[in-house]
Enzyme design. Structure first.
Site, PDB file in Angstrom:
ATOM      1  N   PHE A 176       0.813  -1.220   0.000  1.00 28.19           N
ATOM      2  CA  PHE A 176       0.000   0.000   0.000  1.00 28.19           C
ATOM      3  C   PHE A 176       0.842   1.264   0.000  1.00 28.19           C
ATOM      4  O   PHE A 176       0.373   2.331  -0.389  1.00 28.19           O
ATOM      5  CB  PHE A 176      -0.928   0.019   1.220  1.00 28.19           C
ATOM      6  N   LYS A 200      -1.008  -7.433  -8.962  1.00 26.58           N
ATOM      7  CA  LYS A 200      -1.935  -7.570  -7.830  1.00 26.58           C
ATOM      8  C   LYS A 200      -1.682  -6.374  -6.922  1.00 26.58           C
ATOM      9  O   LYS A 200      -0.784  -6.383  -6.088  1.00 26.58           O
ATOM     10  CB  LYS A 200      -1.688  -8.881  -7.086  1.00 26.58           C
ATOM     11  N   GLU A 203      -5.074  -4.079  -1.972  1.00 26.24           N
ATOM     12  CA  GLU A 203      -6.523  -3.840  -2.021  1.00 26.24           C
ATOM     13  C   GLU A 203      -6.897  -2.494  -1.413  1.00 26.24           C
ATOM     14  O   GLU A 203      -8.010  -2.004  -1.614  1.00 26.24           O
ATOM     15  CB  GLU A 203      -7.267  -4.969  -1.305  1.00 26.24           C
ATOM     16  N   CYS A 308       9.696   1.181   3.585  1.00 28.41           N
ATOM     17  CA  CYS A 308      10.596   0.106   4.018  1.00 28.41           C
ATOM     18  C   CYS A 308      12.019   0.628   4.176  1.00 28.41           C
ATOM     19  O   CYS A 308      12.856  -0.028   4.786  1.00 28.41           O
ATOM     20  CB  CYS A 308      10.558  -1.063   3.046  1.00 28.41           C
ATOM     21  N   GLU A 409       9.586  -3.336  13.455  1.00 26.60           N
ATOM     22  CA  GLU A 409       9.383  -2.325  12.421  1.00 26.60           C
ATOM     23  C   GLU A 409       8.079  -1.603  12.746  1.00 26.60           C
ATOM     24  O   GLU A 409       7.005  -2.198  12.731  1.00 26.60           O
ATOM     25  CB  GLU A 409       9.304  -2.963  11.040  1.00 26.60           C
TER      26      GLU A 409
END
Length: 529
Positions: A176, A200, A203, A308, A409
């Site tokens: 995302f 993909k 969502e 990240c 994290e």
């Protein structure tokens, strides 16, 4: 500061404009469509994921969980398109990438707008999201040079040629936090090498991928070469299990990345996974203080810490710890609010669940013996209209290894400060951490920089650079527990990931008389000399 009503009206105006301009973008609460054979089509599913504006919780659209028959149709479309696309000349594929690059640059602001709307990051940061993906498209245009291989005359009248060929149907499972950049790490490299590709998207943020496939269509990409399969775990598992899918690229969480890697490789696929991270920066007392503190604050709190490669640990060495109050003042000066406001520095987190987790980690600091140097939970929003948004202000805590704020994290705007007495102690701290995406050092000492470069066990090293992600002429090089698979994203590693090596050895004698054996059949192992 712009009045709240103007900022809010602008976001609704942008949503309406995107809705009217782009076929695949939906901002009126309807389900977004899949993309198959060059056309968008509505899913027949009854399972839908809400896509909310994270700054207000306003429902924008819904992402469908593709049915098994829809996923099969999408993979079949990609499989059927593969051979014609493979047979398209490399120069022909390059021309489409050149047009795709031009269109993506032309419509960069539209893609950035849907990212800000769905994901929440500031518009300037969203433009950077698109630009870093665009740079990979531009690098893919150099494929004729990147794919050149070896050719050698190995013996008299005998040549061996090595060539790289595409794998077939490939797929990318995207996060995302970078709705444009991460899909564009895979799409251009997979396509220019002759593969077909299935996206993909997360969502939570489908819009950018919908625009990207429209731009690829406008660039002349043949039908079926690039498709979209929406959904959650069921779509991921289907891509991992279907034998027609030959390679998967994943960016996301530890749990998801390990699942995709294990399930995909078990089924004979190539998999590259970028997982979690805990990136450190070492601050030495000889550093350029102002430049270093500005860089650290930007890398820690930009994108609300949802990167990240976000800088989540600052390791001060010796007297550099005295600079932390100045860093706190820089954090206090950052504005928190809706991403469409040009005066805002930090937008919302992606979901209420993410916000709650970040708040829990901040609360754990004092419980575990640390201290909160600046508490973003108390920071006021620039826009009171968005009190329901997933906002957490920049936060600075002091902790150490073994505390939750250091070990996990966080994926939020929280910077953990760890004090060390020596540079060697700082290096040992970084090297003992299980993650290895990136690490930076701020110093004016060439010898210290060199030692850090050689001894720090992280895949991407920054010298006075807070987010040392290489440009796409190089390859992504995160390591340790931050990566699974031995080939990185984009660059030459990506060419290798999306192709297989074939060697051709040919013999063309001047005459059969030159065989020199009088026609006698030899059953010995052939030798070449």
């Amino acid at each position: 500061m712009r009045p709240t009503s103007i900022v809010w009206c602008r976001s609704k105006e942008i949503a309406t404009r995107l809705q009217e301009k782009w076929k695949g973008v939906v901002t009126d609460r309807r389900p977004v469509p899949h993309y198959l054979d060059g056309q968008f089509f509505e899913s027949q599913t009854t399972q839908l994921y809400d896509v909310n504006d994270p700054s207000s919780q306003t429902l924008l659209s819904r992402t469908p969980q593709a049915t098994s028959s829809e996923i099969d149709a999408i993979i079949s479309s990609s499989q059927n398109a593969f051979l014609p696309w493979k047979r398209t000349s490399l120069l022909g594929r390059q021309q489409i990438m050149l047009r795709f690059s031009s269109l993506l640059r032309k419509h960069q602001d539209d893609v950035a707008s849907i990212i800000t709307l769905e994901q929440g990051k500031t518009f300037g940061d969203a433009r950077g999201d698109v630009l870093r993906g665009l740079q990979v498209v531009e690098a893919a245009c150099a494929a004729p040079n990147l794919m050149m291989q070896d050719h050698l005359e190995v013996a008299r009248d005998m040549d061996t040629l090595a060539r790289r060929e595409p794998l077939g149907v490939t797929a990318s499972i995207n996060p995302f936090n970078f709705p444009a950049m991460c899909p564009l790490w895979s799409i251009p490299m997979a396509l220019v090498t002759g593969n077909t590709h299935i996206i993909k998207p997360s969502e939570r943020v489908p819009g950018a991928s919908q625009m990207i496939v429209e731009l690829a269509e406008m660039a002349g990409l043949p039908k079926g070469v690039l498709n979209i399969a929406h959904g959650g775990h069921d779509t991921v598992n289907a891509l991992c299990d279907d034998p027609r899918v030959r390679a998967i690229s994943f960016v996301g969480s530890d749990q998801g990345g390990k699942h995709v890697h294990d399930r995909g490789t078990k089924n004979g696929k190539r998999v590259q996974s970028n997982l979690g991270a805990k990136n450190h920066a070492v601050l030495l007392p000889d550093a350029d203080k102002e430049a270093a503190l500005d860089s650290i604050a930007g890398a820690a709190f930009g994108a609300a810490g949802q990167r990240c490669m976000a800088l989540s640990v600052l390791v001060t060495v010796g007297q550099a710890r005295k600079w932390i109050p100045e860093l706190v003042e820089k954090a206090k000066a950052l504005t928190v609010g809706i991403g469409f406001d040009p005066e805002v520095d930090v937008g919302p987190l992606i979901s209420p669940r993410s916000k709650q987790r970040v708040l829990e980690i901040i609360s754990s600091v004092e419980e575990e013996g640390g201290s909160i140097l600046h508490d973003g939970r108390e920071q006021k929003l620039s826009s009171p209209h968005h009190e329901k948004g997933n906002f957490v202000g920049p936060t600075i805590v002091r902790g150490q290894a073994g505390m939750r704020c250091y070990d996990e994290e966080i994926f939020g705007p929280v910077l953990t400060v760890v004090d060390c007495e020596t540079f060697q102690e700082a290096l040992e701290l970084i090297n003992s951490n299980r993650y290895g995406n990136g690490a930076s050092v701020f110093t004016n000492s060439g010898s210290a920089a060199r030692q850090f470069e050689m001894e720090c066990e992280a895949g991407q090293i920054g010298i006075n650079v807070p987010i040392p992600v290489p440009l796409p002429m190089f390859s992504w090089s995160g390591g340790k527990a931050s990566a699974l698979g031995d080939l990185g994203f984009y660059g030459k590693s990506s060419i290798m990931f999306y192709t297989k090596l074939k060697t051709v050895t040919s013999l063309w004698r001047k005459s059969s008389v030159d065989l020199g054996r009088g026609g006698k059949v030899s059953v010995n192992m052939p030798t070449i000399s």
